[in-house]
Design an enzyme around this catalytic site. Structure first.
Site, PDB file in Angstrom:
ATOM      1  N   ARG A  72      28.514  98.955  59.201  1.00 35.80           N
ATOM      2  CA  ARG A  72      27.922  99.114  60.726  1.00 35.80           C
ATOM      3  C   ARG A  72      28.548 100.632  61.748  1.00 35.80           C
ATOM      4  NH1 ARG A  72      27.776  93.120  62.676  1.00 35.80           N
ATOM      5  NH2 ARG A  72      27.586  91.268  61.180  1.00 35.80           N
ATOM      6  N   CYS A  73      29.003 101.578  61.212  1.00 35.66           N
ATOM      7  CA  CYS A  73      28.574 103.100  61.511  1.00 35.66           C
ATOM      8  C   CYS A  73      27.922 103.630  61.566  1.00 35.66           C
ATOM      9  CB  CYS A  73      30.765 103.241  60.848  1.00 35.66           C
ATOM     10  SG  CYS A  73      30.574 104.849  61.583  1.00 35.66           S
ATOM     11  N   GLY A  74      27.300 104.640  62.373  1.00 32.49           N
ATOM     12  CA  GLY A  74      26.061 105.804  61.981  1.00 32.49           C
ATOM     13  C   GLY A  74      26.605 106.368  60.406  1.00 32.49           C
TER      14      GLY A  74
ATOM     15  N   THR B 239      27.790 104.623  58.222  1.00 36.10           N
ATOM     16  CA  THR B 239      27.366 104.267  56.935  1.00 36.10           C
ATOM     17  C   THR B 239      27.257 104.432  55.727  1.00 36.10           C
ATOM     18  OG1 THR B 239      28.338 102.375  57.880  1.00 36.10           O
ATOM     19  CG2 THR B 239      27.098 101.968  56.641  1.00 36.10           C
TER      20      THR B 239
END
Length: 164
Positions: free
Chosen positions: A36-38, A40
């Site tokens: 759930r990371c930018g 990803t």
């Protein structure tokens, strides 16, 4: 030979193994990952590297971590499902671990000693930091999170290690 390859790790499926067994003692790119990371979408390039260089003895190893703003909150099953369904990930993944601080996994206690291209070692800055290991388990390069897996400097470093 580096004892990094002999460090115990547990796969996302709960199997006890070593880093060397996961990589068949070949070149590897160890990456702390999060769903759930930018950053990803880097999974796409990581999987492309695995498919391109895998036949030459190269392995991407994903290491989920939830230490950066809780961006990997899922269970092992949820992480596995997300990675395979969303990004078609085929490379090995370990269980979720801590990469910084007193609870850091022994692998990251060692990896964070390696400097990046500017000569800076120390804590993992964010998700998707990358370490390139040669077949003897020596860290030959460290790339910070915003360096894309298919950046020219990463590809050049992988090619250099595979040419040895």
């Amino acid at each position: 030979m580096s004892d990094l390859l002999d460090l115990p790790v547990t796969t996302l499926q709960g199997e006890e193994t070593t880093l060397g067994a996961l990589t068949d003692r070949g070149a590897a790119l160890v990456v702390n990952v999060a769903s759930r990371c930018g950053l990803t979408p880097q999974y796409t390039q990581l999987e492309a590297l695995q498919r391109e260089y895998g036949p030459r003895g190269f392995t991407v190893v994903g290491v989920p971590c939830n230490q950066f703003m809780g961006q990997e909150p899922g269970t092992a099953e949820e992480i596995q499902s997300f990675c395979s369904t969303t990004y078609g990930v085929t490379f090995p993944m370990t269980e979720k671990v801590e990469v910084n601080g007193p609870g850091a996994h022994p692998l990251f206690q060692r990896l964070t000693d390696a400097p990046d291209a500017t000569g800076t070692a120390g804590d993992v800055q964010w998700n998707f930091e990358k370490w390139l290991l040669d077949g003897q388990g020596e860290v030959v390069a460290r790339f910070r999170p915003k360096t894309l897996p298919d950046a020219p400097e990463v590809r050049q470093a992988i090619e250099s290690v595979l040419a040895r």
